[in-house]
Design an enzyme around this catalytic site. Structure first.
Site, mmCIF file in Angstrom:
data_model
loop_
_atom_site.group_PDB
_atom_site.id
_atom_site.type_symbol
_atom_site.label_atom_id
_atom_site.label_comp_id
_atom_site.label_asym_id
_atom_site.label_seq_id
_atom_site.Cartn_x
_atom_site.Cartn_y
_atom_site.Cartn_z
ATOM 1 N N CYS A 158 16.823 16.166 24.227
ATOM 2 C CA CYS A 158 15.992 16.819 25.043
ATOM 3 C C CYS A 158 14.996 17.254 24.073
ATOM 4 O O CYS A 158 15.077 18.139 23.071
ATOM 5 C CB CYS A 158 16.619 18.309 25.509
ATOM 6 S SG CYS A 158 15.626 19.532 26.024
ATOM 7 N N CYS B 164 14.156 21.254 23.879
ATOM 8 C CA CYS B 164 15.086 21.852 23.069
ATOM 9 C C CYS B 164 14.762 21.526 21.550
ATOM 10 O O CYS B 164 14.955 22.687 20.634
ATOM 11 C CB CYS B 164 16.292 21.065 23.346
ATOM 12 S SG CYS B 164 16.916 21.161 25.406
#
Length: 105
Positions: free
Chosen positions: A30, A33
């Site tokens: 991600c 993230c």
């Protein structure tokens, strides 16, 4: 206080009943993230022992992610004495996260 990696098995011990805990639900693939990780490191240094920061890899710990309705990542949930009290989804600034945490300390 260092950021703690939490699993489905250790979630109760590490998060529930531990005062104020910010839990980052994330995954290694991600992009946002990865972008929020250094912000969480800074918050951990600045806030010290007043807030614990934990990370849950949703790929490895789907049970916990499902339990708290995590549909998109990063999702950050603030727990106060084991109960979820606040939640944000997506990349947020350090100031926004700090403001959110200050309401629950």
């Amino acid at each position: 206080m260092a950021i703690v990696n939490v699993s489905d098995q250790s979630f109760i011990t590490e998060v529930e009943g531990q005062g104020t805990v910010l839990v980052d639900f994330w995954a290694p693939w991600c992009g946002p993230c990865k972008m929020i990780a250094p912000i969480l490191d800074e918050l951990s240094s600045e806030l010290g022992d007043s807030v614990k920061i934990a990370k849950v890899n949703v790929d490895e710990n789907p049970e916990t992610a499902s339990r708290f309705g995590v549909m998109s990542i990063p999702t950050l949930i603030v727990f106060k004495d084991g109960q979820p009290v606040d939640k944000v989804v997506g990349l947020n600034s350090k100031d926004a996260l700090k403001n959110m945490l200050s309401k629950h300390q």
